[in-house]
Design a protein around this motif. Structure first.
Motif, PDB file in Angstrom:
ATOM      1  N   ALA A 149      -4.756   9.954   1.774  1.00 49.01           N
ATOM      2  CA  ALA A 149      -5.435   8.816   1.152  1.00 49.01           C
ATOM      3  C   ALA A 149      -4.528   7.597   1.236  1.00 49.01           C
ATOM      4  CB  ALA A 149      -5.772   9.115  -0.304  1.00 49.01           C
ATOM      5  N   THR A 150      -5.104   6.480   1.631  1.00 48.63           N
ATOM      6  CA  THR A 150      -4.376   5.213   1.649  1.00 48.63           C
ATOM      7  C   THR A 150      -4.835   4.369   0.471  1.00 48.63           C
ATOM      8  OG1 THR A 150      -4.157   5.261   4.062  1.00 48.63           O
ATOM      9  CG2 THR A 150      -3.870   3.125   2.956  1.00 48.63           C
ATOM     10  N   GLU A 190     -15.844   2.900  -5.054  1.00 45.52           N
ATOM     11  CA  GLU A 190     -16.585   2.262  -3.957  1.00 45.52           C
ATOM     12  C   GLU A 190     -15.669   1.382  -3.114  1.00 45.52           C
ATOM     13  OE1 GLU A 190     -19.890   0.159  -5.508  1.00 45.52           O
ATOM     14  OE2 GLU A 190     -20.934   1.947  -6.229  1.00 45.52           O
ATOM     15  N   GLU A 229      -4.730   0.845  -1.145  1.00 47.08           N
ATOM     16  CA  GLU A 229      -4.417  -0.554  -0.882  1.00 47.08           C
ATOM     17  C   GLU A 229      -3.948  -1.246  -2.163  1.00 47.08           C
ATOM     18  OE1 GLU A 229      -4.272  -1.519   2.081  1.00 47.08           O
ATOM     19  OE2 GLU A 229      -5.491  -0.049   3.177  1.00 47.08           O
ATOM     20  N   SER A 289       0.848  -1.192   0.000  1.00 47.32           N
ATOM     21  CA  SER A 289       0.000   0.000   0.000  1.00 47.32           C
ATOM     22  C   SER A 289       0.883   1.242   0.000  1.00 47.32           C
ATOM     23  CB  SER A 289      -0.924   0.021   1.221  1.00 47.32           C
ATOM     24  OG  SER A 289      -0.166   0.163   2.415  1.00 47.32           O
ATOM     25  N   GLU A 302     -11.341   8.041  -6.364  1.00 45.07           N
ATOM     26  CA  GLU A 302     -12.034   7.403  -5.252  1.00 45.07           C
ATOM     27  C   GLU A 302     -13.160   6.546  -5.790  1.00 45.07           C
ATOM     28  OE1 GLU A 302     -13.489   8.637  -0.748  1.00 45.07           O
ATOM     29  OE2 GLU A 302     -13.456  10.144  -2.335  1.00 45.07           O
ATOM     30  N   GLY A 348     -12.541   2.035  -2.448  1.00 44.13           N
ATOM     31  CA  GLY A 348     -11.471   2.814  -1.843  1.00 44.13           C
ATOM     32  C   GLY A 348     -10.689   3.574  -2.898  1.00 44.13           C
ATOM     33  N   TRP A 349      -9.540   4.077  -2.505  1.00 38.32           N
ATOM     34  CA  TRP A 349      -8.709   4.865  -3.418  1.00 38.32           C
ATOM     35  C   TRP A 349      -7.986   3.957  -4.402  1.00 38.32           C
ATOM     36  CZ3 TRP A 349      -9.182   9.930  -3.824  1.00 38.32           C
ATOM     37  CH2 TRP A 349      -9.721  10.645  -2.743  1.00 38.32           C
ATOM     38  N   GLU A 350      -7.829   4.473  -5.625  1.00 43.08           N
ATOM     39  CA  GLU A 350      -7.150   3.706  -6.668  1.00 43.08           C
ATOM     40  C   GLU A 350      -6.174   4.610  -7.407  1.00 43.08           C
ATOM     41  OE1 GLU A 350      -8.784   0.454  -9.626  1.00 43.08           O
ATOM     42  OE2 GLU A 350      -9.208   2.447 -10.439  1.00 43.08           O
TER      43      GLU A 350
END
Length: 788
Positions: A372-373, A414, A375, A361, A412, A416-418
């Motif tokens: 923002a994290t 559904e 994953e 991550s 952002e 999470g962050w991408e």
């Protein structure tokens, strides 16, 4: 006693003499200035400088153009508290005086005597109207006398309500806001009828110093003036004790609100602006036109979403190009803030700076100041880009992709962050109503702010196989049928116009022998199209396909035309397909449905030619009120049927996911996969999408119309056709449905198991039965060499 009376008489005479002198001076000023005073009657027909506003067909605001934000309101629409707030701030005796306030003028005179120059001026609201509409802002005696005389004249000719409405619609209130409705929108994002008492008092305090003392630039001074106005309203009996206490204690809630754009359609807005600018020039931005386009907000949103997702999906398939930049030093909070401050989010792709890299991550700082994290699920796609045909190895850890200090893009989702990236590929999408040409949705690229070039109307690209339906339509109008056989076999041409030997091939580099026209179209066989064009004739074909709206000068006069080498825009291609969808009528795309003036009066209504299925072809070609018929209704029906097979069993089978039987269309891919297209339709909607690079280069060996463009079209249609009943065309008179042998195109033998149905014009239906060998009595214009 006698002396005293004599002194009194002297003073009286002196006063009368002074009064006479004043009156004579006033009369002199009046007779000097009066001839030059403007006609007050013009105030009844005043045209406020109001911005151009552009709306969708369902009245959602698309754009606003103009330096001044203004929305004029009628006196009857102004809340009573708002009127009282302005009286308290500017002119408490407005509804009693005759246009001038003697006390105010006396106060101004005392100030003049004490200071030697004009200070407050003792202006009433009426005097301010006179100054704002007719006079300069210079501080001279002549201008002040003119202001007084005009105020008296205005009061004689206009009602108090008319004067007040002129005042509150004209005044500047800071932040480009002119008039109270614009100010309410700018400072509070609301209409005047939605404001609180405290907010009304805040706006009423702005005329004195709108730029310096507004609640955004100087909140402390603005708050003090608001509370002074509330105190005045209370002292004048306009508000109760409780109202005064509550409003004075209310917090300052003002903040800047831009134009309340409700629909993201900037390419549409620019098309409308540039079209109207040619007619109105700079006046366009001040006349207050309200332009209602033909755009459906729901379909426009679907087009925006579909194109952006399609381009991002392509970008993701071809790997990660790396960070946009790299910080030279460690990312301190100050460096992060200064770097991101100049960055812009595009279509939800937010700029960010990597601050920590873990095994699976990363953490990144956003422009908002949040962290923002990302994953592993949002990172693992990012194989390195090598070329349009190859990717680097799959990453095994986050450090294989990113490093601390990388300036990147995040979205952002559904989940999470991408990690994402601005796509280098571009595209365009346009949807029309085939019945009249009304543009339902249009977007000219990934993001207008990133690149304002409108590819839907300005990008001249080769449509490839997307053009083949028009070649086939020309053939059907010149003696061929969907069952006519064309030989799909190797061929070499020495075409003088091409000035070289030409060895055209199918994409598969295979050849399939005698092929029915229907099959040649839905399987997009290049050699079938080339031989077909040669058989019909280049001149005959060009004359025919130009009826669809394709400019003659951009149609190549050689056999490459059959493979779609004409330079066309997506809008022009969509216009051509509209005739295939509507039964054979040419419609002209249009965007502006109606234009109203600021008072809501209609000043323009689009009048477009109407389709008349019962009218003779000759009438449609000469009556400007009718859309011209450009193809036989039976040919249109045959083409619709053949293009349905593109989706049923050809290159467009992905569209079966829409689970509709009334869809038809055609893919298109040019040489080296430089352009990918799909155009499709039913009776009520036609849409074209294009994907490619602005500077033409290959998209990649696995990128075709079916893989790059068709998914965008499907995503759009999923929304656009939701709830719309299926409506396939009904066969017109003169169409027959016949069982044929698929190998020969002749009548099927009795009991033939592999027989299929085909649609023919009644006069072209086969009369011979198949004997199990290839042959067709309708292969007109072909030589033995061509067939075999």
């Amino acid at each position: 006693m006698g002396v005293f009376l004599s002194l009194v008489k002297f003073l009286i005479k002196l006063g009368l003499a002074a009064l006479v002198m004043v009156l004579l001076a006033a009369a002199g000023v009046y007779y000097t200035l009066e001839p030059d005073l403007p006609d007050v009657e013009t105030l009844r027909e005043i045209q406020y400088q109001t911005p151009l506003r552009i709306y969708s067909s369902d009245k959602k605001l698309i754009a606003e153009f103009g330096e001044k934000r203004r929305t004029p309101v009628a006196y009857e629409s102004i809340p009573t508290d708002f009127i009282h707030a302005f009286q308290a701030a500017e002119d408490s005796r407005f509804f009693e005086h005759i246009g001038i306030d003697i006390k105010g003028l006396a106060r101004a005179a005392v100030q003049l005597a004490a200071s030697g120059h004009i200070q407050s001026g003792g202006s009433t609201i009426t005097m301010q109207v006179a100054k704002n509409f007719f006079l300069t802002r210079e501080r001279t005696f002549k201008r002040k006398f003119s202001e007084i005389l005009l105020a008296l004249r205005i009061e004689r000719e206009l009602s108090k309500e008319e004067i007040f409405a002129l005042y509150i619609n004209k005044i500047y209130l800071g932040q480009r806001a002119y008039g109270i409705e614009a100010a309410a929108n700018v400072y509070y994002g609301a209409s005047i009828n939605e404001l609180t008492l405290a907010q009304m008092a805040m706006i009423a305090g702005l005329p004195k110093a709108p730029s310096a003392d507004n609640p955004i630039s100087n909140p402390d001074r603005a708050l003090a003036r608001r509370n002074w106005i509330l105190q005045r309203m209370h002292r004048l009996g306009y508000i109760s004790d409780q109202d005064h206490e509550e409003a004075s204690a209310a917090p300052l809630t003002a903040r800047y609100h831009g134009a309340d754009i409700e629909l993201d359609a900037p390419y549409i807005a620019e098309m409308v602006r540039s079209q109207l600018f040619e007619q109105y020039g700079d006046d366009l931005y001040n006349n207050g036109f309200r332009v209602y386009t033909t755009i459906s907000s729901e379909r426009q949103e679907a087009a925006n979403r579909a194109l952006r997702q399609g381009l991002l999906a392509y970008s993701k398939r071809h790997g990660y190009h790396g960070p946009e930049s790299q910080l030279d030093t460690a990312p301190t909070p100050e460096l992060i803030a200064s770097t991101l401050d100049g960055s812009t989010s595009y279509s939800g792709l937010q700029p960010a700076i990597v601050t920590a890299v873990h095994d699976k991550s990363v953490e990144a700082a956003l422009k908002s100041g949040d962290t923002a994290t990302v994953e592993w699920s949002g990172l693992e796609w990012a194989r390195p880009y090598r070329s349009h045909n190859s990717l680097g190895p799959a990453p095994k850890k986050a450090a294989d992709i990113l490093a601390v200090g990388d300036v990147i893009r995040l979205s952002e989702t559904e989940g999470g962050w991408e990690l994402t990236q601005l796509p280098r590929v571009q595209g365009a999408f346009v949807a029309l109503d085939p019945k009249d040409g009304a543009i339902q949705a249009l977007t000219g690229g990934f993001n207008f702010s990133l690149n304002k070039f409108n590819r839907a109307t300005q990008a001249y690209r080769q449509p490839g196989s997307n053009f083949k339906p028009f070649i086939y339509a020309a053939a059907l109008e010149n003696g061929f049928t969907p069952a006519s056989l064309i030989n799909d076999a190797p061929i070499v041409y020495h075409d003088t116009s091409l000035d070289k030997l030409w060895r055209p091939e199918n994409y598969s580099r295979r050849f399939y022998g005698p092929t029915r026209l229907r099959e040649g179209l839905y399987k997009s066989r290049n050699l079938v199209s080339i031989r077909l064009l040669r058989a019909v004739g280049i001149k005959t074909t060009i004359d025919y396909v130009s009826r669809f709206g394709f400019p003659l000068e951009r149609l190549p006069r050689n056999l490459s035309l059959s493979l779609g080498t004409a330079d066309l825009t997506p809008l022009e291609v969509a216009q051509g397909y509209a005739a295939l969808a509507n039964g054979g009528y040419r419609v002209e795309p249009y965007l502006i449905g109606r234009i109203d003036d600021p008072q809501g009066n209609l000043i323009h209504q689009a009048t477009v030619p109407q389709i008349c299925a019962d009218c003779p072809t000759e009438q449609t070609m000469t009556d400007s009120r009718l859309a011209p018929r450009i193809m036989d209704s039976r040919t249109a029906y045959q083409m619709y049927s053949m293009l349905q097979d593109v989706i049923r069993q050809g290159t467009g089978t992905r569209a079966q996911s829409l689970d509709r039987s009334d869809l038809a269309g055609k893919t298109g891919t040019t040489n080296d996969q430089k352009d990918a297209w799909f155009s499709g339709f039913n009776r009520n909607l036609v849409a074209t999408t294009w994907v490619g690079f602005d500077q033409p280069k290959p998209l990649g060996r696995r990128e075709f119309g079916s893989s790059a463009a068709l998914p965008i079209w499907i995503d759009f249609m999923q929304t656009a056709l939701n709830g719309m009943p299926e409506e396939a065309p009904s066969p017109p008179d003169g169409i027959v449905r016949v069982r044929i042998d698929p190998s020969s195109g002749l009548l099927a033998r009795p009991g033939q198991e592999n027989a299929i149905f085909e649609v023919f014009r009644s006069e072209d239906a086969p009369t011979q039965y198949s004997q199990g060998t290839a042959g067709n009595d309708r292969s007109r214009g072909l030589t033995t060499e061509d067939i075999f």
